[in-house]
Design an enzyme around this catalytic site. Structure first.
Site, PDB file in Angstrom:
ATOM      1  CG  HIS A   1      -1.272  -0.688  -0.135  1.00 52.62           C
ATOM      2  ND1 HIS A   1      -2.267   0.260  -0.217  1.00 52.62           N
ATOM      3  CD2 HIS A   1      -1.916  -1.881  -0.077  1.00 52.62           C
ATOM      4  CE1 HIS A   1      -3.449  -0.343  -0.221  1.00 52.62           C
ATOM      5  NE2 HIS A   1      -3.259  -1.645  -0.135  1.00 52.62           N
TER       6      HIS A   1
ATOM      7  NE  ARG B   1      -2.539  -4.146  -2.647  1.00 48.94           N
ATOM      8  CZ  ARG B   1      -2.558  -5.024  -1.658  1.00 48.94           C
ATOM      9  NH1 ARG B   1      -1.429  -5.601  -1.263  1.00 48.94           N
ATOM     10  NH2 ARG B   1      -3.688  -5.328  -1.060  1.00 48.94           N
TER      11      ARG B   1
END
Lengths: 678, 262
Positions: free
Chosen positions: A260, A321
């Site tokens: 992330h 992401r």
């Protein structure tokens, strides 16, 4: 021939199914099983209300189209397949996208306090990989709110009686029996290799006990703790998945680990700052001058480099992401342009995530949950100061291989016992522990959806499977279960006793830190074959050293040391599946990126990685295999079913590129049917 | 992807004093043990305890079993790691060393006192989950099949309901409550707050009276002693005192006028 009663076994016992894991996927499966009148034993490492689903922040995707943007399940399907870089089988994704609006409405009826529009309708916000407002949210603690709603519904079934075919309550039997603070050890397999229950350990008394079950559903979540520190909860070690993998379950796409882009660095955990921060207008930047020492608020607009907006003007801060993480990594690592720290005199591995241009009241109503986390853990007020963030391991797209059966429309066939079945008959998997919905990269706010949708599919699937059984697990000889229980008991005794006299014994926590540091450094954003070769060598070394571990605790009560040794042994096995899979895959796709092979290679690699355990320290990668489901033999290959959205190169530089086929901006080429199983 | 700077020590030590006991039936093992562990940037009490796991040795040089505690999310959203730190009940994950011991002060860590002890810092909070059944803390939906959207709700109503819904069942409020202990049946502030939460929801309100009746007898809302400690310690700043007052008013109304409706 199917058994006479699905409620009681021949011997008169209530026939139950075991669900392991009480996060969103497990709880939704439990609810669906109860609605199908199948009683459940629910086993969970922690009280289910404390499961890792609570950490999900931003929201849940559903193309309800309340903003009049023309959003639809077809676009949701396309963007999910595209964002996943065309590694997901598309029929399950279609089923999920189509079910999503109904799922959000169901959660709404359960009382989830979703944010509202002035008209009193559900509000939706933007998330990564899409230009549509598709994400329903409850502040910035959506996962927590969804988990609580399902937990409350399951509690209703804890007090509901089991009722037999004649409508008569069976005394003392409740629809759900919860076993919290229990650790899953192994599946129990009968002589034909069918899963008929499991062994688990009470983490307070350390008692090891068998659970009979007509089927077992693993909903045990991800494996981020293999990487040491991640955004995951300490319980996400992947131990249950690893255990059944070692018993023969096929593990798929293990090398696809999501990093992330925005987390707060920490000593014990890397705390997530949700993508919703960018969905609500947050911007990622670094000073143009790498040596700029000014307070970020004093740096004028034109002296800031908004890296994602510059590199990907089409989707800007809301690129998927994998792409955002690589951009931040490149900026900090290769260009050394992370935020300069005058105290250390160097550019730190940090970029600014800036919300200070937004109104404080707006932020409080939509993002308070995450901004509170930043304030508490970083000690700075994010309403008035840009946050400092860096990428962190977040999610495992890979997991236990599970099957699906598609219908004539190319969606999932409702009630098929093949849906969510692992390669071990009678063993099912749902949620982050399986690999099915996200391909090579998961889009934000699709995880809560895949957990709940998965549960809605798995419940009926397991109920069908149970109906097909000629004999209940509850009518099998006790010896099958006692033998498995004894094996686990012996293994536990081994852990307690081994190396206790050894002066140079290893500490399991230190060994885990070594494992985590290496996996985090070498098997995340950028991968290199020579380095991965070293990782595999080091894993072999750790496999040897873990044999020298001495359990640091001899207690017969709440022995967390012994539990950790077991989890560590299992983590090492999965670490190899991840690292070896990464080494094998010579291409770049989604979260898997090799600078030496920077392009996606559909000709050679548009296929599912299928890993099969050989022995400790050896993984076999399969191109095809056969397994049995409800008496039917099924042939599986590694081909990806891309029958609904034709693969094409991802181009997030261009606005609308991810939805171009469904919105008619490009001609959808004739769908090339790549049959996954026949 | 190396960001290992945070794991490097600085020579500074963190001093922990931990109350331990080997099991509920072993009161003779009750003891305090002290540990000194290397300081890490952004350190919290959890990472200090994790350091003890790596070198489980007391300041007197005695090798001991690592301390055991309950934890999961480490970002103060799951409620698992509640303990009494420097005399105050709170989550260990959000107890930052720089804030609670900026000058190297000793940090005392104890288990909560209102629940049966399991071992060391672990207690059994099952009673809280049982009480959530007692007060019917749920919406009675007809099923999970598609029945369209839920009732409409104004943004203002949502903003009032959401904070009440953030209760983690962590136990802080009942630990601080003088009325909550093993000799009373009091359900505690968190459970009363849930009664208010579900009674506020349009579908939940259909069962408002049934829910109120669960807290009108012994162990119910009248057991609150109005000490208001609960609201002081709630990590999510839930307006527990307001919730108790609301439930109390509703219960009184039900008590006075309920018979008219029968």
């Amino acid at each position: 021939m199917a058994a006479k009663s699905t409620i009681r076994s021949e011997g008169g016992k209530v026939r139950r199914v075991v669900v392991v894991g009480g996060g969103l996927a497990g709880l939704m499966t439990v609810i669906k099983l109860c609605e199908a009148k199948v009683p459940v034993d629910l086993i969970s490492l922690v009280p289910v209300k404390r499961s890792h689903s609570v950490c999900a922040q931003g929201g849940i995707n559903a193309s309800v189209n309340t903003k009049g943007e023309g959003d639809s399940p077809q676009i949701h399907l396309e963007e999910t397949a595209y964002g996943g870089d065309f590694l997901a089988n598309q029929p399950p994704v279609k089923g999920m996208a189509e079910a999503a609006p109904g799922i959000v409405f169901m959660l709404d009826r359960m009382g989830v306090p979703f944010n509202r529009t002035p008209e009193g309708l559900l509000d939706f916000r933007r998330f990564g990989g899409t230009l549509f407002h598709r994400t329903a949210f409850a502040g910035a603690t959506t996962g927590q709110q969804l988990l609580y709603a399902l937990d409350e519904q399951v509690r209703r079934y804890e007090i509901a009686d089991v009722v037999d075919e004649h409508g008569v309550s069976i005394p003392g039997e409740k629809m759900v029996r919860k076993f919290e603070f229990w650790d899953f050890l192994q599946a129990v397999l009968d002589d034909s290799g069918t899963c008929v229950g499991c062994i688990a350990q009470d983490l307070k008394t350390m008692q090891i006990k068998y659970f009979q079950g007509d089927a077992v559903v693993l909903a045990t979540g991800g494996c981020g703790i293999i990487f040491g520190r991640s955004t995951m909860s300490v319980i996400c070690t992947g131990t249950a998945a690893s255990s059944v993998y070692q018993q023969g379950a096929v593990y798929a796409n293990g090398e696809f680990i999501q990093v992330h882009p925005t987390a707060i660095p920490g000593a014990d955990k890397l705390r997530l700052i949700s993508e919703s921060a960018r969905g609500e207008g947050g911007r990622v930047w670094v000073p143009k001058d790498a040596k700029d020492q000014r307070n970020p608020k004093e740096i004028p607009e034109k002296e800031r480099d908004y890296i994602l907006e510059r590199m990907y003007p089409g989707y800007g801060n809301l690129v998927p992401r994998d792409i955002a993480s690589r951009a931040i990594f490149k900026t900090c690592f290769h260009e050394k342009r992370g935020v300069f720290n005058p105290k250390t005199g160097r550019n730190e591995n940090e970029v600014y995530l800036d919300l200070t241009h937004k109104d404080e009241k707006f932020l409080r109503s939509k993002l308070a949950g995450i901004l509170e986390i930043y304030e508490k853990f970083a000690g700075t007020d994010p309403y008035h100061n840009p946050m400092k963030v860096f990428p962190a391991v977040h999610y495992s797209m890979g997991g236990l291989w599970v099957d699906f059966e598609k219908d004539a429309r190319g969606s999932l066939k409702a009630g098929s016992p093949r849906n969510h079945a692992t390669s071990i008959p009678g063993l099912y998997a749902v949620g982050e522990v399986e690999y099915q919905y996200h391909g090579a990269n998961r889009l934000g706010a699709n995880s809560l959806l895949s957990c709940i949708y998965g549960g809605m599919v798995t419940g009926p699937s397991v109920a069908s499977y149970q109906k097909s059984l000629a004999k209940s697990a509850f009518d099998l000889p006790k010896s099958i279960f006692e033998k498995a229980e004894k094996r686990c008991q012996d293994d536990y005794t081994r852990i307690l006793k081994q190396n206790q006299e050894n002066k140079s014994a290893e500490n399991p926590y230190k060994l885990h830190q070594e494992l985590g540091d290496m996996m985090l450094r070498d098997v995340t954003i950028e991968r290199d074959n020579a380095t991965l070769e070293q990782v595999l060598g080091k894993l072999s070394e750790l496999d040897e050293r873990v044999k020298k571990v001495a359990c640091p605790d001899g207690s017969q009560r709440a022995n967390q040391g012994a539990q950790f040794v077991r989890h560590l042994e299992n983590m090492l096995v999965l670490a190899r599946v991840i690292a070896q899979g990464a080494k094998n895959r010579d291409e770049s796709r989604g979260a898997h990126y090799k600078p030496a092979f920077p392009k996606r290679n559909d000709a050679d690699w548009m296929r599912t990685t299928l890993a099969k355990h050989e022995q400790k320290g050896a993984v076999k990668y399969l191109r095809e295999f056969d397994y049995t489901c409800a008496g039917q033999s099924i042939h599986v290959t590694d081909a990806v079913d891309a029958s609904l959205v034709a693969p094409r190169e991802r181009k997030y530089e261009q606005a609308g590129a991810a939805s171009a086929a469904a919105t008619g901006k490009i001609q959808q080429p004739a769908a090339s049917e790549q049959q996954k199983s026949v | 992807m190396a960001n290992s700077d945070t794991t490097k020590g600085t020579g500074r030590l963190v001093h922990l004093r931990v109350k331990r006991q080997d099991g509920p039936d072993l009161p003779e093992t009750k003891r305090w043990e002290e540990f000194k562990v290397p300081y890490l940037p952004q350190m919290n009490v959890i990472s200090a305890l994790q350091q003890v796991q790596k070198e489980p040795r007391t300041v007197d040089g005695k090798d001991v079993a690592p301390v055991v505690w309950e934890s999961s999310c480490l970002e103060e959203v799951c409620g698992a790691c509640t303990m009494v730190i420097n005399g105050r009940v709170r989550q260990a994950c959000s107890a930052l060393v720089d804030q609670i011991a900026p000058n190297g002060e000793t940090i005392t860590v104890e288990p909560m006192t209102k629940f049966p002890l399991v071992r060391d810092l672990i207690v059994d909070r099952e009673r809280m989950f049982q009480d959530m059944k007692k007060v019917k803390a749920w919406i009675d939906i007809d099923g999970t099949h598609e029945l369209g959207p839920g009732p409409r709700e104004s943004p203002e109503a949502q903003q009032e309901r959401y904070p009440l819904s953030r209760c983690m069942t962590c136990g802080c409020c009942v630990e601080a409550c003088p009325q909550y202990n093993d000799s009373t049946q009091f359900v505690g502030p968190f459970a009363l707050n849930l009664v208010r939460l579900f009674n506020m929801h349009p579908s939940g309100a259909l069962h408002k009276n049934a829910r109120l009746e669960t807290v009108m007898g012994e162990g119910g809302v009248q057991d609150c002693g109005k000490a208001q400690n609960c609201v002081e310690v709630c990590p999510k700043e839930i307006p527990l005192v307001d919730s108790i007052a609301q439930v109390s008013r509703d219960a009184t109304k039900r008590l006075l006028f309920g018979w008219l409706l029968k």
